[in-house]
Design a protein around this motif. Structure first.
Motif, mmCIF file in Angstrom:
data_model
loop_
_atom_site.group_PDB
_atom_site.id
_atom_site.type_symbol
_atom_site.label_atom_id
_atom_site.label_comp_id
_atom_site.label_asym_id
_atom_site.label_seq_id
_atom_site.Cartn_x
_atom_site.Cartn_y
_atom_site.Cartn_z
ATOM 1 N N MET A 1 0.838 -1.191 0.000
ATOM 2 C CA MET A 1 0.000 0.000 0.000
ATOM 3 C C MET A 1 0.876 1.246 0.000
ATOM 4 S SD MET A 1 -2.902 1.181 2.762
ATOM 5 C CE MET A 1 -1.698 1.398 4.065
ATOM 6 N N THR A 2 0.469 2.227 -0.778
ATOM 7 C CA THR A 2 1.192 3.486 -0.818
ATOM 8 C C THR A 2 1.001 4.239 0.488
ATOM 9 O OG1 THR A 2 0.970 3.712 -3.210
ATOM 10 C CG2 THR A 2 1.388 5.727 -1.971
ATOM 11 N N LYS A 3 2.104 4.728 1.046
ATOM 12 C CA LYS A 3 2.060 5.607 2.209
ATOM 13 C C LYS A 3 2.788 6.891 1.840
ATOM 14 C CE LYS A 3 1.487 2.912 6.435
ATOM 15 N NZ LYS A 3 2.047 2.657 7.783
ATOM 16 N N ASN A 18 2.850 25.740 -0.628
ATOM 17 C CA ASN A 18 2.777 24.642 0.333
ATOM 18 C C ASN A 18 1.509 23.825 0.122
ATOM 19 O OD1 ASN A 18 3.868 27.073 2.715
ATOM 20 N ND2 ASN A 18 5.178 25.544 1.758
ATOM 21 N N VAL A 19 0.407 24.522 -0.122
ATOM 22 C CA VAL A 19 -0.868 23.822 -0.333
ATOM 23 C C VAL A 19 -0.833 23.029 -1.636
ATOM 24 C CG1 VAL A 19 -3.361 24.101 -0.530
ATOM 25 C CG2 VAL A 19 -2.073 25.615 0.975
ATOM 26 N N PHE A 20 -0.191 23.566 -2.652
ATOM 27 C CA PHE A 20 -0.021 22.861 -3.925
ATOM 28 C C PHE A 20 0.685 21.523 -3.693
ATOM 29 C CE2 PHE A 20 2.366 22.537 -8.097
ATOM 30 C CZ PHE A 20 1.257 22.315 -8.898
ATOM 31 N N SER A 21 1.762 21.556 -2.915
ATOM 32 C CA SER A 21 2.500 20.334 -2.600
ATOM 33 C C SER A 21 1.641 19.370 -1.793
ATOM 34 C CB SER A 21 3.777 20.695 -1.828
ATOM 35 O OG SER A 21 4.519 19.544 -1.519
ATOM 36 N N ALA A 22 0.915 19.892 -0.811
ATOM 37 C CA ALA A 22 0.049 19.038 0.008
ATOM 38 C C ALA A 22 -1.028 18.369 -0.848
ATOM 39 C CB ALA A 22 -0.589 19.864 1.123
ATOM 40 N N LEU A 23 -1.657 19.145 -1.735
ATOM 41 C CA LEU A 23 -2.734 18.594 -2.568
ATOM 42 C C LEU A 23 -2.228 17.478 -3.470
ATOM 43 C CD1 LEU A 23 -5.612 18.625 -3.756
ATOM 44 C CD2 LEU A 23 -4.848 20.439 -5.315
ATOM 45 N N LEU A 24 -1.106 17.703 -4.167
ATOM 46 C CA LEU A 24 -0.618 16.675 -5.083
ATOM 47 C C LEU A 24 -0.104 15.453 -4.329
ATOM 48 C CD1 LEU A 24 1.113 18.679 -7.950
ATOM 49 C CD2 LEU A 24 -1.201 17.784 -7.804
ATOM 50 N N SER A 25 0.475 15.665 -3.158
ATOM 51 C CA SER A 25 0.896 14.532 -2.332
ATOM 52 C C SER A 25 -0.313 13.719 -1.893
ATOM 53 C CB SER A 25 1.669 15.060 -1.112
ATOM 54 O OG SER A 25 1.967 14.022 -0.225
ATOM 55 N N TRP A 26 -1.354 14.414 -1.447
ATOM 56 C CA TRP A 26 -2.597 13.750 -1.013
ATOM 57 C C TRP A 26 -3.231 12.977 -2.166
ATOM 58 C CZ3 TRP A 26 -7.822 13.792 -2.096
ATOM 59 C CH2 TRP A 26 -8.699 13.358 -1.099
ATOM 60 N N LEU A 27 -3.324 13.616 -3.323
ATOM 61 C CA LEU A 27 -3.941 12.970 -4.486
ATOM 62 C C LEU A 27 -3.141 11.753 -4.938
ATOM 63 C CD1 LEU A 27 -4.966 16.101 -6.612
ATOM 64 C CD2 LEU A 27 -6.522 14.484 -5.479
ATOM 65 N N SER A 28 -1.814 11.876 -4.925
ATOM 66 C CA SER A 28 -0.974 10.768 -5.386
ATOM 67 C C SER A 28 -1.165 9.535 -4.515
ATOM 68 C CB SER A 28 0.494 11.205 -5.397
ATOM 69 O OG SER A 28 1.301 10.221 -6.006
ATOM 70 N N ALA A 29 -1.228 9.737 -3.199
ATOM 71 C CA ALA A 29 -1.404 8.602 -2.288
ATOM 72 C C ALA A 29 -2.830 8.070 -2.325
ATOM 73 C CB ALA A 29 -1.023 9.011 -0.870
ATOM 74 N N LYS A 30 -3.796 8.974 -2.224
ATOM 75 C CA LYS A 30 -5.193 8.551 -2.112
ATOM 76 C C LYS A 30 -5.738 7.964 -3.410
ATOM 77 C CE LYS A 30 -5.984 9.591 2.186
ATOM 78 N NZ LYS A 30 -6.383 8.537 3.172
ATOM 79 N N SER A 31 -5.216 8.420 -4.563
ATOM 80 C CA SER A 31 -5.691 7.877 -5.839
ATOM 81 C C SER A 31 -5.290 6.416 -6.013
ATOM 82 C CB SER A 31 -5.148 8.703 -7.012
ATOM 83 O OG SER A 31 -3.739 8.589 -7.114
ATOM 84 N N LYS A 32 -4.300 5.980 -5.242
ATOM 85 C CA LYS A 32 -3.880 4.570 -5.273
ATOM 86 C C LYS A 32 -4.432 3.787 -4.085
ATOM 87 C CE LYS A 32 0.575 5.774 -5.782
ATOM 88 N NZ LYS A 32 0.685 7.159 -6.306
ATOM 89 N N GLY A 33 -5.379 4.391 -3.371
ATOM 90 C CA GLY A 33 -5.968 3.715 -2.215
ATOM 91 C C GLY A 33 -5.056 3.686 -1.015
ATOM 92 N N GLY A 34 -4.096 4.586 -0.966
ATOM 93 C CA GLY A 34 -3.107 4.569 0.100
ATOM 94 C C GLY A 34 -3.432 5.492 1.263
ATOM 95 N N GLU A 35 -2.451 5.636 2.132
ATOM 96 C CA GLU A 35 -2.569 6.501 3.297
ATOM 97 C C GLU A 35 -1.746 7.761 3.081
ATOM 98 O OE1 GLU A 35 -1.372 4.317 6.746
ATOM 99 O OE2 GLU A 35 -3.190 3.104 6.799
ATOM 100 N N TRP A 36 -2.149 8.805 3.797
ATOM 101 C CA TRP A 36 -1.452 10.088 3.736
ATOM 102 C C TRP A 36 -1.188 10.539 5.168
ATOM 103 C CZ3 TRP A 36 -2.892 15.601 4.148
ATOM 104 C CH2 TRP A 36 -1.979 16.447 3.510
ATOM 105 N N LEU A 37 0.079 10.566 5.541
ATOM 106 C CA LEU A 37 0.470 10.865 6.914
ATOM 107 C C LEU A 37 0.889 12.322 7.046
ATOM 108 C CD1 LEU A 37 2.641 7.660 7.532
ATOM 109 C CD2 LEU A 37 0.151 7.940 7.754
ATOM 110 N N LEU A 38 0.817 12.835 8.263
ATOM 111 C CA LEU A 38 1.225 14.210 8.545
ATOM 112 C C LEU A 38 2.355 14.200 9.567
ATOM 113 C CD1 LEU A 38 0.798 17.279 8.236
ATOM 114 C CD2 LEU A 38 -0.879 17.127 10.107
#
Length: 296
Positions: A1-3, A18-38
């Protein structure tokens, strides 16, 4: 699973980049059914503030960029970094460095066009000087590090010629980014790192540290930078593009839609929720060139 993960420094209010980076990071992980950590990268005691971390989390939640699990604070992980720091020292690959920033700038030209100074190893063979404040540097070999970036393709960097021995602990005792980030990504199970291309040259350093510590490194995906009207990189001093100003004049959906359009994910900047972008997300749509955004 992508993390995946988003790892902001709490040194001020987030800006649009910063928000641009957060959005693309979130989309990249979540589009593969993965998790997004903070992870809150608050290891700089002089600049980090807890209230800034609260602003970061409130802004992310307001935008609909929700994370999995509890946030991790680097300031609470010093004992962990100490353990891996001692492992590097035990390999005989560290030495104290007494150089000041002024010393570095006076004796060396910045590397190429990015302003980075490649350390020449001035202190590598000096005897220890007890009582004198010193940073700790990690010795690098004259060797190429090659990796494939998920957006910019194959990259090859020579550690000695393009990086130089780099700091893993600062003179004030604070842990350096290049050590802490490698340890945290490994122990948190992060296997995908999405961030701005200004950190592209940090990847070979982190791959080298991961190799020395026997960690499996993550996949790196770097993205273009958002630039201001005059072509300069956005910073937290750009108040017209920070979240305090944007929240006063835009809805969350408008900000997400603007960034999705900027990233090539929408044909026009229409109000959008992050979840609406998941099904069609592709790195192939994201440009490689930096992008100028007008003040709002």
């Amino acid at each position: 699973m992508t993390k995946g993960r988003f790892a902001p420094s709490p040194t001020g209010r987030m800006h649009l980049g910063n928000v641009f980076s957060a959005l693309l990071s979130w989309l990249s992980a979540k589009s593969k059914g993965g998790e997004w950590l903070l992870r809150i990268e608050d290891i700089d005691p002089q600049r980090s503030r807890r209230e800034y971390a609260q602003w970061l989390m409130d802004d992310l939640a307001w935008l609909g960029l929700t994370w999995d699990g509890e946030p991790v604070y680097q300031s609470q992980r010093s004992d962990i970094y100490e353990h891996y720091y001692q492992r590097l020292k035990a390999q005989g690959l560290t030495y104290p460095c007494y150089c000041t920033r002024a010393d570095l700038l006076a004796t060396q030209a910045p590397h190429e066009s990015d302003g980075r100074v490649v350390y020449a190893g001035t202190c590598r063979h000096l005897p220890p000087q007890p009582g004198r404040p010193a940073a700790t540097r990690l010795v690098v070999p004259d060797r190429d590090i090659t990796f494939t970036d998920g957006h910019y393709g194959r990259q090859t960097v020579n550690l000695a010629h393009h990086v130089g021995d780099f700091i893993i602990r600062r003179k004030d005792g604070a842990w350096a980014y290049q050590l802490a980030v490698v340890v945290d990504d490994a122990l948190m199970g992060v296997n995908e790192v999405v961030r701005g291309r200004d950190l592209l040259l940090s990847s070979p350093q982190q791959l080298y540290v991961a190799e020395l510590l026997h960690f499996t490194p993550p996949r790196f995906v770097h993205l273009p930078l958002l630039l201001g009207d005059s072509g300069q990189r956005l910073s937290k001093r750009d108040r017209s593009l920070d979240m305090e100003h944007l929240r006063a004049c835009r809805t969350p959906e408008e900000i997400i839609g603007l960034l999705a359009f900027t990233a090539g994910l929408l044909s026009e900047p229409q109000p959008t929720k992050p979840q609406q972008l998941l099904s069609d997300f592709s790195w192939d749509l994201v440009p490689c060139h930096d992008i100028i955004v007008a003040a709002q």
